[in-house]
Design an enzyme around this catalytic site. Structure first.
Site, mmCIF file in Angstrom:
data_model
loop_
_atom_site.group_PDB
_atom_site.id
_atom_site.type_symbol
_atom_site.label_atom_id
_atom_site.label_comp_id
_atom_site.label_asym_id
_atom_site.label_seq_id
_atom_site.Cartn_x
_atom_site.Cartn_y
_atom_site.Cartn_z
ATOM 1 N N HIS A 1 -5.555 11.997 0.770
ATOM 2 C CA HIS A 1 -5.913 12.861 -0.361
ATOM 3 C C HIS A 1 -6.551 12.061 -1.489
ATOM 4 O O HIS A 1 -6.563 10.836 -1.493
ATOM 5 C CB HIS A 1 -4.675 13.599 -0.886
ATOM 6 C CG HIS A 1 -3.587 12.674 -1.373
ATOM 7 N ND1 HIS A 1 -2.643 12.143 -0.510
ATOM 8 C CD2 HIS A 1 -3.300 12.170 -2.599
ATOM 9 C CE1 HIS A 1 -1.815 11.369 -1.195
ATOM 10 N NE2 HIS A 1 -2.201 11.363 -2.461
ATOM 11 N N HIS B 1 -6.593 8.021 -0.803
ATOM 12 C CA HIS B 1 -5.522 7.112 -0.412
ATOM 13 C C HIS B 1 -4.446 7.840 0.377
ATOM 14 O O HIS B 1 -4.398 9.069 0.422
ATOM 15 C CB HIS B 1 -4.907 6.431 -1.638
ATOM 16 C CG HIS B 1 -4.235 7.378 -2.585
ATOM 17 N ND1 HIS B 1 -4.920 8.109 -3.526
ATOM 18 C CD2 HIS B 1 -2.925 7.735 -2.719
ATOM 19 C CE1 HIS B 1 -4.083 8.859 -4.221
ATOM 20 N NE2 HIS B 1 -2.867 8.662 -3.744
ATOM 21 N N ARG C 1 -5.400 16.518 -18.256
ATOM 22 C CA ARG C 1 -4.585 16.959 -17.120
ATOM 23 C C ARG C 1 -3.247 16.221 -17.145
ATOM 24 O O ARG C 1 -3.203 14.993 -17.138
ATOM 25 C CB ARG C 1 -5.328 16.658 -15.821
ATOM 26 C CG ARG C 1 -4.612 16.984 -14.510
ATOM 27 C CD ARG C 1 -5.416 16.359 -13.385
ATOM 28 N NE ARG C 1 -5.031 16.761 -12.039
ATOM 29 C CZ ARG C 1 -4.119 16.130 -11.299
ATOM 30 N NH1 ARG C 1 -3.468 15.083 -11.806
ATOM 31 N NH2 ARG C 1 -3.867 16.536 -10.063
ATOM 32 N N ASP D 1 -0.278 7.800 0.726
ATOM 33 C CA ASP D 1 0.891 7.328 -0.010
ATOM 34 C C ASP D 1 1.757 6.373 0.809
ATOM 35 O O ASP D 1 2.270 5.382 0.291
ATOM 36 C CB ASP D 1 1.734 8.515 -0.483
ATOM 37 C CG ASP D 1 1.056 9.289 -1.602
ATOM 38 O OD1 ASP D 1 0.082 8.777 -2.177
ATOM 39 O OD2 ASP D 1 1.501 10.420 -1.889
#
Length: 317
Positions: A286, A228, A296, A230
């Site tokens: 990214h 995607h 995570r 941003d």
């Protein structure tokens, strides 16, 4: 009639006659059959070998296209500063420009010198306490201290309204002060890297903690791994930053951050206290790899140049 019957009987008996001839002559033709079988086997072996080699080459190509071809920052190294400039996309032209803030210099930066590992551990504990109040049924959970959004099952709740005064037992004013201080440091570092004034930048939404594990996705909100942009997903974004709160290969596997460049991807391996930041346009397409094991933690802190889209720091009330 008798002649026709004889012809039909001859035809019916022909296959048996042929089979008898083949069987009777097997010993004579055995050597020739073995040679033919050997040729067929060699041909099959060649075709199989070619297919395997082709598969390996295709796998290598796909790995280079989709996998990691260059690691910008290994989790095992401590970086003072690393910055890579890339050409700006045209994404910013479709939005109102703010002189001295809207990106004219684009790129991506990484630093391990801005936030200490001890501070990152304290920030992670804030995330852990907040997310202990809820959590997604899928693999990705969100906690937004600004809006109060918290993953709960397959939905979101406002933790400030949902839990009321109990929030005072979960967070302290010192927690929120550390959060604000870290946000300010990241904002100043981004401004320095891109040659703009930090006072022209405004915190924007969504800014949030994320906790990701390998639990199967239950809703679209759990599917964090899709590529995607941003600026496209959130029009207000001009600068994006991530503060990592856990270590790749120690706390979790997979989950690396991948810049999807033409021809070769560039990857950041998370390290507790590491800050990654970049301009939010399509020059920085990214994705995040799927987490294979472990958990995570990170916090996404985003900035806009448009004051109309700015938000304030979270306040414990």
């Amino acid at each position: 009639m008798r002649q026709k019957r004889s012809e039909l009987e001859a035809r019916r008996e022909a296959p048996q006659g042929i089979m008898a001839t083949v069987q009777g002559g097997y010993g004579v033709k055995k050597s020739r059959s073995q040679q033919e079988s050997r040729r067929k086997w060699l041909k099959a072996a060649f075709l199989i070998s070619s297919a395997v080699l082709g598969g390996l080459l295709s796998w290598s190509y796909l790995k280079n296209e989709d996998g990691v071809t260059e690691v910008l920052a290994h989790s095992s190294e401590s970086l003072q500063d690393r910055f890579v400039e890339v050409p700006c996309s045209e994404d910013y032209d479709s939005h109102k420009r703010f002189e001295g803030c809207t990106p004219r210099k684009c790129g991506r930066g990484i630093t391990d010198a801005l936030i200490t590992r001890e501070e990152a551990e304290r920030i992670r504990r804030i995330a852990e306490r907040g997310l202990s109040l809820g959590g997604s049924d899928g693999g990705a959970s969100i906690l937004d201290l600004h809006s109060g959004a918290l993953s709960l099952g397959k939905h979101f709740v406002n933790l400030y309204r949902y839990f009321g005064d109990k929030i005072q037992d979960v967070f302290t004013e010192e927690d929120f002060q550390l959060y604000r201080d870290i946000r300010q440091r990241i904002q100043h570092r981004i401004a320095q890297a891109f040659g703009i004034s930090s006072s022209s930048m405004y915190l924007t939404k969504p800014t949030f903690f994320s906790r990701i594990n390998n639990t199967e996705a239950k809703t679209a909100h759990d599917e964090y791994w899709h590529p995607h942009i941003d600026k496209v997903a959130y029009g207000s974004f001009d600068y994006t930053s991530l503060l990592y709160l856990s270590d790749y290969a120690e706390d979790f596997g997979g989950g690396r951050f991948v810049f999807m460049d033409v021809g070769s991807n560039k990857t950041v391996e998370p390290r507790s206290g590491r800050v990654s930041f970049f301009t939010s346009g399509s020059e920085n397409l990214h994705r995040v790899e799927k987490v294979r094991w472990g958990t995570r933690y990170a916090v996404t802190i985003s900035f806009t140049c448009n004051p109309d889209h700015g938000i304030g720091d979270p306040v414990l009330t």
